[in-house]
Design an enzyme around this catalytic site. Structure first.
Site, PDB file in Angstrom:
ATOM      1  CB  SER A 118      39.891 -42.806 125.765  1.00 36.92           C
ATOM      2  OG  SER A 118      41.147 -42.523 126.333  1.00 36.92           O
ATOM      3  CG  HIS A 123      30.236 -47.964 113.335  1.00 41.10           C
ATOM      4  ND1 HIS A 123      29.323 -46.969 113.553  1.00 41.10           N
ATOM      5  CD2 HIS A 123      31.446 -47.434 113.610  1.00 41.10           C
ATOM      6  CE1 HIS A 123      29.953 -45.857 113.935  1.00 41.10           C
ATOM      7  NE2 HIS A 123      31.249 -46.121 113.975  1.00 41.10           N
ATOM      8  CB  CYS A 146      45.260 -40.887 126.296  1.00 41.31           C
ATOM      9  SG  CYS A 146      45.020 -40.272 124.627  1.00 41.31           S
TER      10      CYS A 146
END
Length: 268
Positions: A118, A123, A146
């Site tokens: 994962s 950002h 996951c």
């Protein structure tokens, strides 16, 4: 097929469902002059630099029970920052029943589940209005996991980590896993709305809109701060230094900017 907390799923092998949370937030400020704008951008860059963002993402990793494999971080010139965490299965603890429930997740004081293969990214995008009247700060955070737990359990902490005027939240479950009989499972937990993973005290602060595609396991929620206090949008001074006419004009411009972001279209 969905499952209640009492209905534990026995799978054939690892849970291969991928659950992706995209958390997008905006902070808005009125910056009348170039100096105010530059001061606001500098403040944001200091508040949300790569080191601070890394701490936030590490806390998210702890909440969802991940082990950090690699960290890439960067402060940009003239502004903005990015951080990416590659994570894998973390410490396994007893799984509480609420793992499957629609409820706000914890703040980062304990590990609650496991996951594998994962990633978590952030950002930032500080920017300003062309006429120098309004500056905005946007942060985009993606948590992809996951395994059994949903990254929505980190949403409570993320909301508390930023000063947020507007939030856009997307959640998508991809792929499928199988039970021991080979039957495909395209979702492994109850979900009717992202709002159910936001604390009630927070929901009361925002106007919210849901756009969900249940048959595709796609969920979308938009949030806009309900109460407006002009003092919260002035940088370095308060509204009592402004005339009533100036207050009305600035308020109108700020509310227009917020509505355009919230509804995703230009109003004027």
């Amino acid at each position: 097929m969905v499952f209640t907390p009492e209905q534990r799923i026995t799978l054939h092998g690892f849970n291969n469902l991928t659950k992706s949370l995209s958390f997008n937030m905006y902070d808005i400020c009125f910056t009348k002059t170039k100096e105010e704008r530059e001061a606001y951008i500098e403040y944001i860059d200091e508040q949300y630099n790569a080191d601070r963002l890394t701490k936030i993402l590490k806390a998210v990793s702890d909440i969802i029970g991940a082990h950090v494999l690699n960290i890439a971080k960067q402060d940009y010139v003239p502004q903005g920052a990015s951080v990416t965490l590659l994570v894998s299965e973390g410490p396994v603890v007893e799984v509480p029943n609420e793992t499957f429930a629609e409820s706000p997740g914890p703040l980062p004081d304990s590990v609650v589940m496991q996951l594998d293969k994962s990633h978590i990214t952030v950002h930032t995008y500080p920017e300003y209005h062309p006429d120098e009247g309004i500056s905005t700060f946007r942060a985009d955070i993606d948590v992809s996991t996951c395994g059994e737990i949903s990254p929505l359990k980190a949403l409570n902490y993320l909301i508390h980590s930023f000063d947020t005027d507007i939030m856009t939240i997307d959640y998508k479950i991809r792929g499928f896993t199988r039970d021991i009989s080979g039957h495909k499972l395209f979702v492994d937990h109850e979900i009717s709305s992202i709002q159910n993973y936001i604390p009630e005290k927070v929901r009361d602060l925002y106007d919210m809109i849901d756009v969900n595609v249940y048959q595709e396991n796609i969920f979308h929620t938009k949030c806009k701060l309900r109460d407006f206090d002009l003092n919260n949008y002035l940088f370095g001074y308060t509204k009592d230094t402004l005339s009533e006419e100036e207050q009305k004009e600035i308020t109108a411009r700020l509310k227009s900017e917020m509505d355009e972001i919230y509804y995703g279209k230009n109003i004027q």
